[in-house]
Design a protein around this motif. Structure first.
Motif, PDB file in Angstrom:
ATOM      1  N   GLN A  81      -2.488   6.420  -3.835  1.00  0.00           N
ATOM      2  CA  GLN A  81      -2.988   7.789  -3.976  1.00  0.00           C
ATOM      3  C   GLN A  81      -3.210   8.434  -2.611  1.00  0.00           C
ATOM      4  OE1 GLN A  81      -6.444   8.020  -6.574  1.00  0.00           O
ATOM      5  NE2 GLN A  81      -5.559   6.527  -7.978  1.00  0.00           N
ATOM      6  N   LEU A  82      -3.710   7.636  -1.665  1.00  0.00           N
ATOM      7  CA  LEU A  82      -3.959   8.155  -0.324  1.00  0.00           C
ATOM      8  C   LEU A  82      -2.651   8.534   0.362  1.00  0.00           C
ATOM      9  CD1 LEU A  82      -5.992   8.747   1.910  1.00  0.00           C
ATOM     10  CD2 LEU A  82      -5.810   6.358   2.631  1.00  0.00           C
ATOM     11  N   MET A  83      -1.634   7.693   0.229  1.00  0.00           N
ATOM     12  CA  MET A  83      -0.338   8.011   0.822  1.00  0.00           C
ATOM     13  C   MET A  83       0.255   9.263   0.182  1.00  0.00           C
ATOM     14  SD  MET A  83       1.869   7.241   3.109  1.00  0.00           S
ATOM     15  CE  MET A  83       1.656   5.523   3.627  1.00  0.00           C
ATOM     16  N   GLU A  84       0.113   9.369  -1.129  1.00  0.00           N
ATOM     17  CA  GLU A  84       0.657  10.535  -1.833  1.00  0.00           C
ATOM     18  C   GLU A  84      -0.059  11.814  -1.417  1.00  0.00           C
ATOM     19  OE1 GLU A  84       1.466  12.143  -6.408  1.00  0.00           O
ATOM     20  OE2 GLU A  84       0.401  10.263  -6.061  1.00  0.00           O
ATOM     21  N   LYS A 115       1.455  15.168   0.523  1.00  0.00           N
ATOM     22  CA  LYS A 115       1.275  16.449  -0.164  1.00  0.00           C
ATOM     23  C   LYS A 115       0.476  17.423   0.696  1.00  0.00           C
ATOM     24  CE  LYS A 115       1.661  15.275  -5.071  1.00  0.00           C
ATOM     25  NZ  LYS A 115       0.948  15.236  -6.371  1.00  0.00           N
ATOM     26  N   ARG A 116      -0.534  16.898   1.392  1.00  0.00           N
ATOM     27  CA  ARG A 116      -1.341  17.770   2.256  1.00  0.00           C
ATOM     28  C   ARG A 116      -0.494  18.315   3.395  1.00  0.00           C
ATOM     29  NH1 ARG A 116      -2.952  21.249   3.797  1.00  0.00           N
ATOM     30  NH2 ARG A 116      -4.854  21.871   4.869  1.00  0.00           N
ATOM     31  N   GLN A 117       0.378  17.478   3.950  1.00  0.00           N
ATOM     32  CA  GLN A 117       1.220  17.938   5.047  1.00  0.00           C
ATOM     33  C   GLN A 117       2.226  18.978   4.572  1.00  0.00           C
ATOM     34  OE1 GLN A 117       3.065  14.827   7.293  1.00  0.00           O
ATOM     35  NE2 GLN A 117       3.694  16.183   8.923  1.00  0.00           N
ATOM     36  N   LEU A 118       2.659  18.850   3.327  1.00  0.00           N
ATOM     37  CA  LEU A 118       3.603  19.816   2.774  1.00  0.00           C
ATOM     38  C   LEU A 118       2.902  21.048   2.209  1.00  0.00           C
ATOM     39  CD1 LEU A 118       6.050  17.420   0.884  1.00  0.00           C
ATOM     40  CD2 LEU A 118       6.462  18.594   3.047  1.00  0.00           C
ATOM     41  N   GLY A 119       1.573  21.041   2.222  1.00  0.00           N
ATOM     42  CA  GLY A 119       0.832  22.167   1.680  1.00  0.00           C
ATOM     43  C   GLY A 119       0.713  22.145   0.170  1.00  0.00           C
ATOM     44  N   ALA A 120       1.012  20.985  -0.445  1.00  0.00           N
ATOM     45  CA  ALA A 120       0.964  20.870  -1.906  1.00  0.00           C
ATOM     46  C   ALA A 120      -0.347  20.267  -2.395  1.00  0.00           C
ATOM     47  CB  ALA A 120       2.138  20.021  -2.402  1.00  0.00           C
ATOM     48  N   ALA A 121      -1.283  20.032  -1.492  1.00  0.00           N
ATOM     49  CA  ALA A 121      -2.607  19.523  -1.861  1.00  0.00           C
ATOM     50  C   ALA A 121      -3.629  20.158  -0.920  1.00  0.00           C
ATOM     51  CB  ALA A 121      -2.664  18.003  -1.761  1.00  0.00           C
ATOM     52  N   THR A 122      -4.849  20.296  -1.396  1.00  0.00           N
ATOM     53  CA  THR A 122      -5.895  20.930  -0.594  1.00  0.00           C
ATOM     54  C   THR A 122      -6.629  19.901   0.256  1.00  0.00           C
ATOM     55  OG1 THR A 122      -7.602  20.649  -2.285  1.00  0.00           O
ATOM     56  CG2 THR A 122      -6.219  22.629  -2.425  1.00  0.00           C
ATOM     57  N   SER A 123      -7.341  20.395   1.251  1.00  0.00           N
ATOM     58  CA  SER A 123      -8.160  19.508   2.080  1.00  0.00           C
ATOM     59  C   SER A 123      -9.255  18.850   1.248  1.00  0.00           C
ATOM     60  CB  SER A 123      -8.785  20.299   3.233  1.00  0.00           C
ATOM     61  OG  SER A 123      -7.803  20.709   4.150  1.00  0.00           O
TER      62      SER A 123
END
Length: 312
Positions: A80-83, A87-95
């Protein structure tokens, strides 16, 4: 390990403040640390300590059972952490989402380490003799981690090719910072041609298959992948012009090389960002949904592109 986890406080603070790029990069590095440090620790514990205890005490104790459960949970959280990192780097997940996963993993790991300290030493002292304890230590130190078995997937193939491309880029940079312009230009030409051939194979063979699949996940639209290829090509041409403009007789050559390194780092980051999208969205979707003959054509195109560059 505990000391390293304590250093996550500043990363959690950055995520809490909403700071973008640096926190995303740091998050990815920490996810990699988990896979390179924590998961091997779990594997050693199972292969060496748990197996030694099982030889002496076939009936698994409650403490060992809890530790095994911890391992299962930690491996799931590591994924989950890797995913969430990519996703955060691609802007597909929030901080905030990244912060939640990071906090959960740290809490679970610290809880597991405390359980190790409370369960394993007393159990080992009760079960093993001094000589056996020394042999256990030697087994721990010499244990070789299980190597990942090649899967033959498109995702794996693309990952290997991108690692090879990154090595070519680093070889060029090594020659450049040594001010060996002849070698730097030769290596850059090889890298540039290999990168363009790889992108061309993707655009002409892989992307049409991907577009046919439809139902693209967030961050996986074909237009994004095509746009990144164009952006990489534009930056490649810019760096080529700057490299050609350097002169070995220029007294300011060293300064110009140093000043230009930030452009290379930006370029490398752009490629890495694109690789993340391919490795986590594009190729896994092709592996899952494309027909066998389509996957074979894609693999052949990628392999041929790399082989052509290797023959130069």
């Amino acid at each position: 390990m505990r000391q390293h986890l304590a250093e996550w406080d500043d990363l959690l603070a950055e995520l809490d403040s909403g700071v973008g790029t640096f926190a995303a990069l740091r998050l990815k590095e920490e996810a990699r640390w988990v896979h390179e440090t924590v998961l091997p620790h779990l594997e050693r514990e199972e292969a060496v300590v748990f197996s030694a205890l099982q030889e002496r005490v076939p009936e698994e104790t409650e403490g060992v059972r809890r530790l095994r459960e911890d391992h299962t949970q930690l491996r799931q959280l590591a994924e989950q952490l890797m995913e969430i990192a990519w996703k955060r780097q691609l802007g597909a997940a929030t901080s905030a989402q990244a912060q939640t996963v990071l906090k959960t993993f740290r809490w679970r790991l610290l809880d597991h380490l405390a359980r190790e300290d409370g369960s394993l030493p007393p159990l080992l002292m009760q079960t093993l003799s001094v000589d056996e304890d020394e042999r256990l230590l030697r087994r721990w130190q010499s244990h070789r981690l299980t190597e990942a078995t090649p899967t033959g997937s498109l995702t794996e193939l693309n990952g290997r090719i991108h690692a090879w491309l990154d090595d070519l880029l680093l070889e060029h940079l090594e020659a450049l910072v040594a001010l060996n312009l002849t070698e730097a230009r030769r290596l850059w030409q090889r890298f540039a041609e290999a990168l363009l051939k790889h992108a061309e194979a993707e655009d002409s063979v892989a992307l049409p298959v991907y577009e046919r699949l439809g139902a693209f996940p967030e961050g996986g639209q074909p237009s994004l992948l095509a746009a990144e290829h164009k952006g990489i090509e534009r930056m490649l041409k810019t760096l080529t012009r700057r490299l050609e403009a350097l002169s070995p007789t220029d007294p300011a050559l060293r300064r110009k090389v140093v000043v230009g390194l930030d452009r290379y780092m930006l370029f490398r980051h752009l490629i890495e960002h694109h690789t993340l999208r391919e490795q986590n969205i594009f190729y896994p979707l092709l592996d899952e949904k494309a027909r066998a003959d389509e996957k074979a054509r894609i693999a052949q195109a990628l392999t041929d592109a790399q082989s052509g560059a290797l023959q130069r």
